[in-house]
Design an enzyme around this catalytic site. Structure first.
Site, short mmCIF file in Angstrom:
data_model
loop_
_atom_site.label_atom_id
_atom_site.label_comp_id
_atom_site.label_asym_id
_atom_site.label_seq_id
_atom_site.Cartn_x
_atom_site.Cartn_y
_atom_site.Cartn_z
N HIS A 116 0.81 -1.23 0.00
CA HIS A 116 0.00 0.00 0.00
C HIS A 116 0.84 1.27 0.00
CE1 HIS A 116 0.92 -0.21 4.28
NE2 HIS A 116 0.70 1.09 4.31
C1 UD1 Z 1 -2.12 5.38 6.25
C2 UD1 Z 1 -0.90 5.64 7.10
C3 UD1 Z 1 0.13 4.53 6.91
C4 UD1 Z 1 -0.48 3.19 7.16
C5 UD1 Z 1 -1.68 3.02 6.25
C6 UD1 Z 1 -2.32 1.69 6.48
C7 UD1 Z 1 -0.33 8.02 7.37
C8 UD1 Z 1 0.60 9.07 6.93
N1 UD1 Z 1 -0.25 6.87 6.70
O1 UD1 Z 1 -1.74 5.52 4.89
O2 UD1 Z 1 1.20 4.73 7.80
O3 UD1 Z 1 0.48 2.19 6.91
O4 UD1 Z 1 -2.61 4.08 6.52
O5 UD1 Z 1 -3.46 1.55 5.73
O6 UD1 Z 1 -1.09 8.24 8.28
N2 UD1 Z 1 -9.44 4.24 2.48
C9 UD1 Z 1 -10.62 3.53 2.50
N3 UD1 Z 1 -11.08 3.08 3.70
C10 UD1 Z 1 -10.44 3.27 4.87
C11 UD1 Z 1 -9.22 3.98 4.83
C12 UD1 Z 1 -8.74 4.46 3.62
O7 UD1 Z 1 -11.26 3.33 1.47
O8 UD1 Z 1 -10.92 2.84 5.92
C13 UD1 Z 1 -8.94 4.76 1.21
C14 UD1 Z 1 -8.82 6.26 1.24
O9 UD1 Z 1 -9.96 6.89 0.85
C15 UD1 Z 1 -7.68 6.51 0.30
C16 UD1 Z 1 -6.81 5.30 0.46
O10 UD1 Z 1 -7.63 4.28 0.99
O11 UD1 Z 1 -8.13 6.57 -1.00
C17 UD1 Z 1 -5.59 5.59 1.27
O12 UD1 Z 1 -5.74 5.18 2.57
P1 UD1 Z 1 -4.50 4.67 3.45
O13 UD1 Z 1 -3.44 4.06 2.61
O14 UD1 Z 1 -4.96 3.94 4.61
O15 UD1 Z 1 -3.96 6.00 3.96
P2 UD1 Z 1 -2.59 6.48 3.84
O16 UD1 Z 1 -2.72 7.84 4.39
O17 UD1 Z 1 -1.96 6.30 2.52
#
Ligand code: UD1
Length: 368
Positions: A208
């Site tokens: 990811h």
């Molecule tokens: C965040 C954390 C990272 C962690 C990761 C695990 C920060 C800077 N980064 O990454 O350290 O390893 O989470 O997942 O805080 N999304 C969903 N549902 C959710 C959560 C996210 O659909 O419950 C989607 C969001 O809309 C977005 C994407 O997933 O499009 C990115 O989410 P995610 O990778 O979790 O957030 P990061 O900020 O990249």
């Protein structure tokens, strides 16, 4: 003496398994009133709710419901929302965990209001400032009052940055407390069987990080390597929402679904996911936590990153850093090598939570 009021902040998937053992340990003390804060950085059932169920966590006392967004916006929303909570009902201490945006956001709000802050999983450094998590770690550790480290390299990093030694307590790795808490249920769950892989060797994959999934050129190399790897070893790929989005946009999803032995699944809850990891021949990942869990379990881990903030998993564990285009070669080497059992890193023993509770009580009493 009054009870010490403690806010325990949980935000995103990698936080929940760190918060759970500590929440239960704090709840069991007579001297502290603990309030569970969920910032809502993660909000999907399988990225958040399932962890609350797996670890018998109650519904959060406060839910900030910030959701996803660009870094500045997300961090700002957490700060705005948590500041209101702290102003209306201030805790004595705030505990933040890990390295996500909510970690630094809540730490900033609390220290500026004169509330003491402790950071669990302090001192880890990748020395890669292009990682948002590294910035969050550096800022958080620079401003908090009490720093709980999972390994001695954390202490060394903090001392080198000028953090006074009396603010640092080496408590060990809380992730393994979470594993031991639900070990029996992990053993009973058998997701591999559900996927038709029971008894067959297989690999488990998670990806990811922006550095792997946001650049289509890198993503393409990785997906090609995974497809080739799956001809040697069936792969179970738990696809993170961010990665699913990038795969769909770039058109690579079709290549994965066409591969016979790549089993694409949604992100799993903790118990189900660990049931896969414990049975896997190898893990292929860019996660921080999986590097630690595989070291604890003695399972080879190929980490698709240039660096790691968890170097102890390289020196005393089963982890190897791998470039996208050498995944296949490294997989061959991992499959050919005999599994060797190594002693686990110091204080990765499933008893970090009681050490943290003891440390908090000592420091909190000193400031009462
Ligand atoms: C965040 C954390 C990272 C962690 C990761 C695990 C920060 C800077 N980064 O990454 O350290 O390893 O989470 O997942 O805080 N999304 C969903 N549902 C959710 C959560 C996210 O659909 O419950 C989607 C969001 O809309 C977005 C994407 O997933 O499009 C990115 O989410 P995610 O990778 O979790 O957030 P990061 O900020 O990249």
């Amino acid at each position: 003496m009054d009870n010490i009021r403690v806010d325990l902040v949980a935000a995103a998937r990698p936080n929940f398994m760190k918060v759970a053992p500590l929440y239960h340990a704090l709840k069991a003390t007579p001297w502290c009133d603990v309030r569970l804060i969920h910032t809502g950085q993660h909000y999907d059932a399988n990225m958040s709710d399932s962890f609350f169920e797996d670890f018998a966590l109650p519904a959060p006392d406060v839910h900030l419901e910030v959701g996803s967004g660009p870094h500045g916006e997300q961090t700002g929303k957490v700060m705005t929302a948590y500041e209101k909570v702290c102003l209306s009902t201030p805790p004595d201490w705030v505990i933040v965990v890990g390295d996500v945006n909510s970690t630094v956001a809540c730490a900033l709000v609390a220290v500026k209001l004169g509330i003491r802050v402790a950071h669990l999983e302090a001192g880890l450094r990748s020395r890669d400032r292009s990682m948002p998590e590294e910035i969050n770690r550096l800022v958080t550790d620079a401003i908090v009052d009490l720093l709980w480290t999972p390994s001695q390299d954390g202490d060394d990093n903090l001392i080198a940055e000028g953090v006074p030694a009396d603010k640092i307590d080496f408590v060990g790795n809380i992730m393994l407390d979470a594993f031991e808490m639900v070990r029996d249920r992990i053993t009973q769950a058998n997701v591999a069987q559900r996927l038709g892989l029971d008894g067959r060797p297989f690999g488990v994959v998670t990806l990811h990080r922006p550095s792997n999934v946001d650049d289509p050129a890198v993503l393409e190399v990785l997906m090609d390597q995974l497809v080739q790897a799956s001809r040697k070893l069936p792969l179970v790929f738990a696809v993170h929402p961010r990665t699913r989005d990038r795969l769909e946009r770039s058109g690579f999803m079709a290549r994965l679904t066409a591969a016979e032995d790549i089993h694409l699944i949604e992100p799993l809850g903790y118990i189900e996911f660990m049931s896969l990891v414990t049975r896997a021949r190898v893990a292929i990942t860019d996660s921080g936590g999986i590097q630690e869990e595989t070291t604890y379990l003695g399972i080879p881990c190929l980490t698709l990153r240039d660096n790691t903030e968890r170097p102890i998993t390289l020196t005393q564990g089963t982890n190897r850093l791998v470039k996208p285009d050498s995944l296949l070669i490294e997989l061959d080497a991992a499959l050919a090598s005999a599994q060797q059992s190594k002693p686990r890193p110091q204080l990765w023993d499933g008893h970090a939570a009681p050490r943290i509770v003891e440390s908090l009580e000592r420091h909190a009493r000193a400031h009462q």
